[in-house]
Scaffold this motif. Structure first.
Motif, PDB file in Angstrom:
ATOM      1  N   ASP A 175      77.390 -96.233 -24.117  1.00 10.80           N
ATOM      2  CA  ASP A 175      76.967 -95.886 -22.763  1.00 10.80           C
ATOM      3  C   ASP A 175      77.691 -94.652 -22.230  1.00 10.80           C
ATOM      4  O   ASP A 175      77.443 -94.222 -21.107  1.00 10.80           O
ATOM      5  N   SER A 176      78.557 -94.098 -23.049  1.00 15.88           N
ATOM      6  CA  SER A 176      79.397 -92.991 -22.604  1.00 15.88           C
ATOM      7  C   SER A 176      78.706 -91.631 -22.739  1.00 15.88           C
ATOM      8  O   SER A 176      78.100 -91.322 -23.768  1.00 15.88           O
ATOM      9  N   GLY A 177      78.831 -90.805 -21.709  1.00 20.15           N
ATOM     10  CA  GLY A 177      78.339 -89.435 -21.788  1.00 20.15           C
ATOM     11  C   GLY A 177      79.151 -88.618 -22.771  1.00 20.15           C
ATOM     12  O   GLY A 177      78.644 -87.676 -23.387  1.00 20.15           O
ATOM     13  N   THR A 178      80.424 -88.970 -22.913  1.00 23.77           N
ATOM     14  CA  THR A 178      81.282 -88.291 -23.893  1.00 23.77           C
ATOM     15  C   THR A 178      80.774 -88.540 -25.309  1.00 23.77           C
ATOM     16  O   THR A 178      80.757 -87.630 -26.139  1.00 23.77           O
ATOM     17  N   PHE A 179      80.341 -89.761 -25.574  1.00 26.89           N
ATOM     18  CA  PHE A 179      79.750 -90.101 -26.875  1.00 26.89           C
ATOM     19  C   PHE A 179      78.502 -89.262 -27.122  1.00 26.89           C
ATOM     20  O   PHE A 179      78.316 -88.687 -28.202  1.00 26.89           O
ATOM     21  N   ASP A 180      77.635 -89.165 -26.119  1.00 29.37           N
ATOM     22  CA  ASP A 180      76.406 -88.379 -26.260  1.00 29.37           C
ATOM     23  C   ASP A 180      76.709 -86.910 -26.522  1.00 29.37           C
ATOM     24  O   ASP A 180      76.117 -86.281 -27.400  1.00 29.37           O
ATOM     25  N   PHE A 181      77.631 -86.349 -25.743  1.00 23.37           N
ATOM     26  CA  PHE A 181      77.949 -84.922 -25.859  1.00 23.37           C
ATOM     27  C   PHE A 181      78.612 -84.621 -27.199  1.00 23.37           C
ATOM     28  O   PHE A 181      78.244 -83.668 -27.897  1.00 23.37           O
ATOM     29  N   PHE A 182      79.594 -85.426 -27.557  1.00 17.80           N
ATOM     30  CA  PHE A 182      80.334 -85.221 -28.807  1.00 17.80           C
ATOM     31  C   PHE A 182      79.404 -85.288 -30.017  1.00 17.80           C
ATOM     32  O   PHE A 182      79.438 -84.415 -30.898  1.00 17.80           O
ATOM     33  N   THR A 183      78.569 -86.314 -30.075  1.00 25.84           N
ATOM     34  CA  THR A 183      77.692 -86.469 -31.233  1.00 25.84           C
ATOM     35  C   THR A 183      76.660 -85.349 -31.310  1.00 25.84           C
ATOM     36  O   THR A 183      76.325 -84.868 -32.404  1.00 25.84           O
ATOM     37  N   LYS A 184      76.177 -84.889 -30.173  1.00 29.64           N
ATOM     38  CA  LYS A 184      75.199 -83.798 -30.175  1.00 29.64           C
ATOM     39  C   LYS A 184      75.828 -82.511 -30.701  1.00 29.64           C
ATOM     40  O   LYS A 184      75.226 -81.782 -31.501  1.00 29.64           O
ATOM     41  N   LYS A 185      77.041 -82.224 -30.263  1.00 27.41           N
ATOM     42  CA  LYS A 185      77.680 -80.973 -30.643  1.00 27.41           C
ATOM     43  C   LYS A 185      78.264 -81.007 -32.054  1.00 27.41           C
ATOM     44  O   LYS A 185      78.278 -79.989 -32.742  1.00 27.41           O
TER      45      LYS A 185
END
Length: 334
Positions: free
Chosen positions: A187-197
């Motif tokens: 549910d973390s935005g950090t997880f989303d951002f990190f995995t995308k980059k």
């Protein structure tokens, strides 16, 4: 036409990977600016006359800043109760688009499915950048060998189906010790951002790691294990730098760069990003909510520095405040 206001258009020349270009060019409104920012904390003009409750939830990364703002606001407006939840960017957006909270803290932009959910309710909102962050890849302070990693090595560690089990699997010069991984939950935005980059696609990650929406849990786990590795917002490193070491990152043959205020602000650090709050413009018609958002914008810069993030330029906050007031006024007319 999209009735919602995007604050990141104000930062459209910031270089955060592919999403932004270097520098800042503000989208100024035609409104005149008549407020002079005082040094330190900006006190509200209402005295202690406001009452009510302001509800916000969301990102654990934004939480230290939101908590600091709420604490200072409470001193100025003691009759207003501000609640700050910690359910992750995704969890916050779920409550936000359902109308359960007034504001959502986010370390990523709102997703299309969340926008559609808001539109289905006829909801109008404003996206407001409040500070810069650099997702920090960290190891225990006992780890003296993992000082830098390439993006390819980071991807090799975290990709789905990764065969990396020991540090030696990452680099032949590293010890053959098992890596224990720590990171934010789904549910973390950090997880989303990190995995995308790092992975090139959001939410692609190995699942055999210790996950938590509470970054303090990650800090405790990483600091206690010499052979651990994890990632979270820069403020959590700043608050615990005696226990942790930063890992400098490099991609596409570029020099290795670690997160610091300068590298984050300029976008030189590979995992730099803006931190955001989303405000329900209907909720902002309530005086206590409107004033709290104004207070947040006016004091985000000084408090961001205090909690370990990087403030936006002062002129940016001025323009954001003017745009917020205009958006609230426009929403009240409909």
């Amino acid at each position: 036409a999209n009735p919602n206001v995007s604050g990141t258009t104000l930062l459209r020349k910031m270089k955060f990977f592919d999403d932004f270009t270097r520098g800042i060019e503000m989208k100024l409104t035609k409104l005149t600016w008549g407020l002079v920012m005082a040094a330190g904390i900006s006190l509200p003009a209402f005295g202690a006359s406001l009452k009510g409750t302001v509800k916000m939830d969301g990102s654990s990364t934004v939480f230290p800043l939101a908590e600091a703002v709420a604490e200072e606001f409470g001193k100025a407006e003691p009759k207003v109760r501000v609640t700050v939840g910690l359910s992750g960017s995704g969890g916050g957006f779920k409550k936000f688009v359902a109308g359960e909270i007034d504001m959502s803290n986010a370390s990523r932009k709102i997703k299309s499915k969340e926008v559609k959910a808001a539109q289905a309710r006829g909801m109008k909102y404003m996206e407001i950048p409040v500070a810069y962050d650099g997702i920090s890849v960290v190891v225990s302070n006992k780890n003296k060998f993992a000082k830098k990693l390439t993006k390819a090595q980071l991807k090799k560690i975290w990709e789905p189906g990764s065969t990396v089990k020991t540090w030696k699997d990452v680099d032949s010069s590293f010890p053959a010790k098992k890596i224990k991984l720590y990171g934010p939950g789904a549910d973390s935005g950090t997880f989303d951002f990190f995995t995308k980059k790092v992975m090139g696609k959001s939410r692609r990650s190995r699942s055999d790691y210790v996950s938590s929406e509470d970054d303090n849990v990650l800090v405790r786990g990483i600091s206690a294990d010499k052979y651990s590795l994890g990632y979270f917002g820069y403020a959590y490193y700043q608050a615990n730098k005696s226990k942790l070491n930063l890992v400098a990152l490099s991609s596409k043959g570029k020099s290795f760069v670690a997160p610091n205020p300068k590298s984050i602000e300029k976008g030189d650090y590979a995992l730099s990003r803006p931190l955001l709050i989303y405000v329900d413009l209907k909720a902002a018609q309530k005086p206590e909510v409107k004033r709290f958002v104004e207070f947040f914008i006016q004091n985000a810069g000084s408090l961001a520095s205090e909690v370990g993030y990087v403030p936006l330029p002062k002129s940016t906050y001025k323009s954001i405040l003017a745009n917020f007031r205009k958006a609230v006024k426009t929403a009240s007319a409909h």
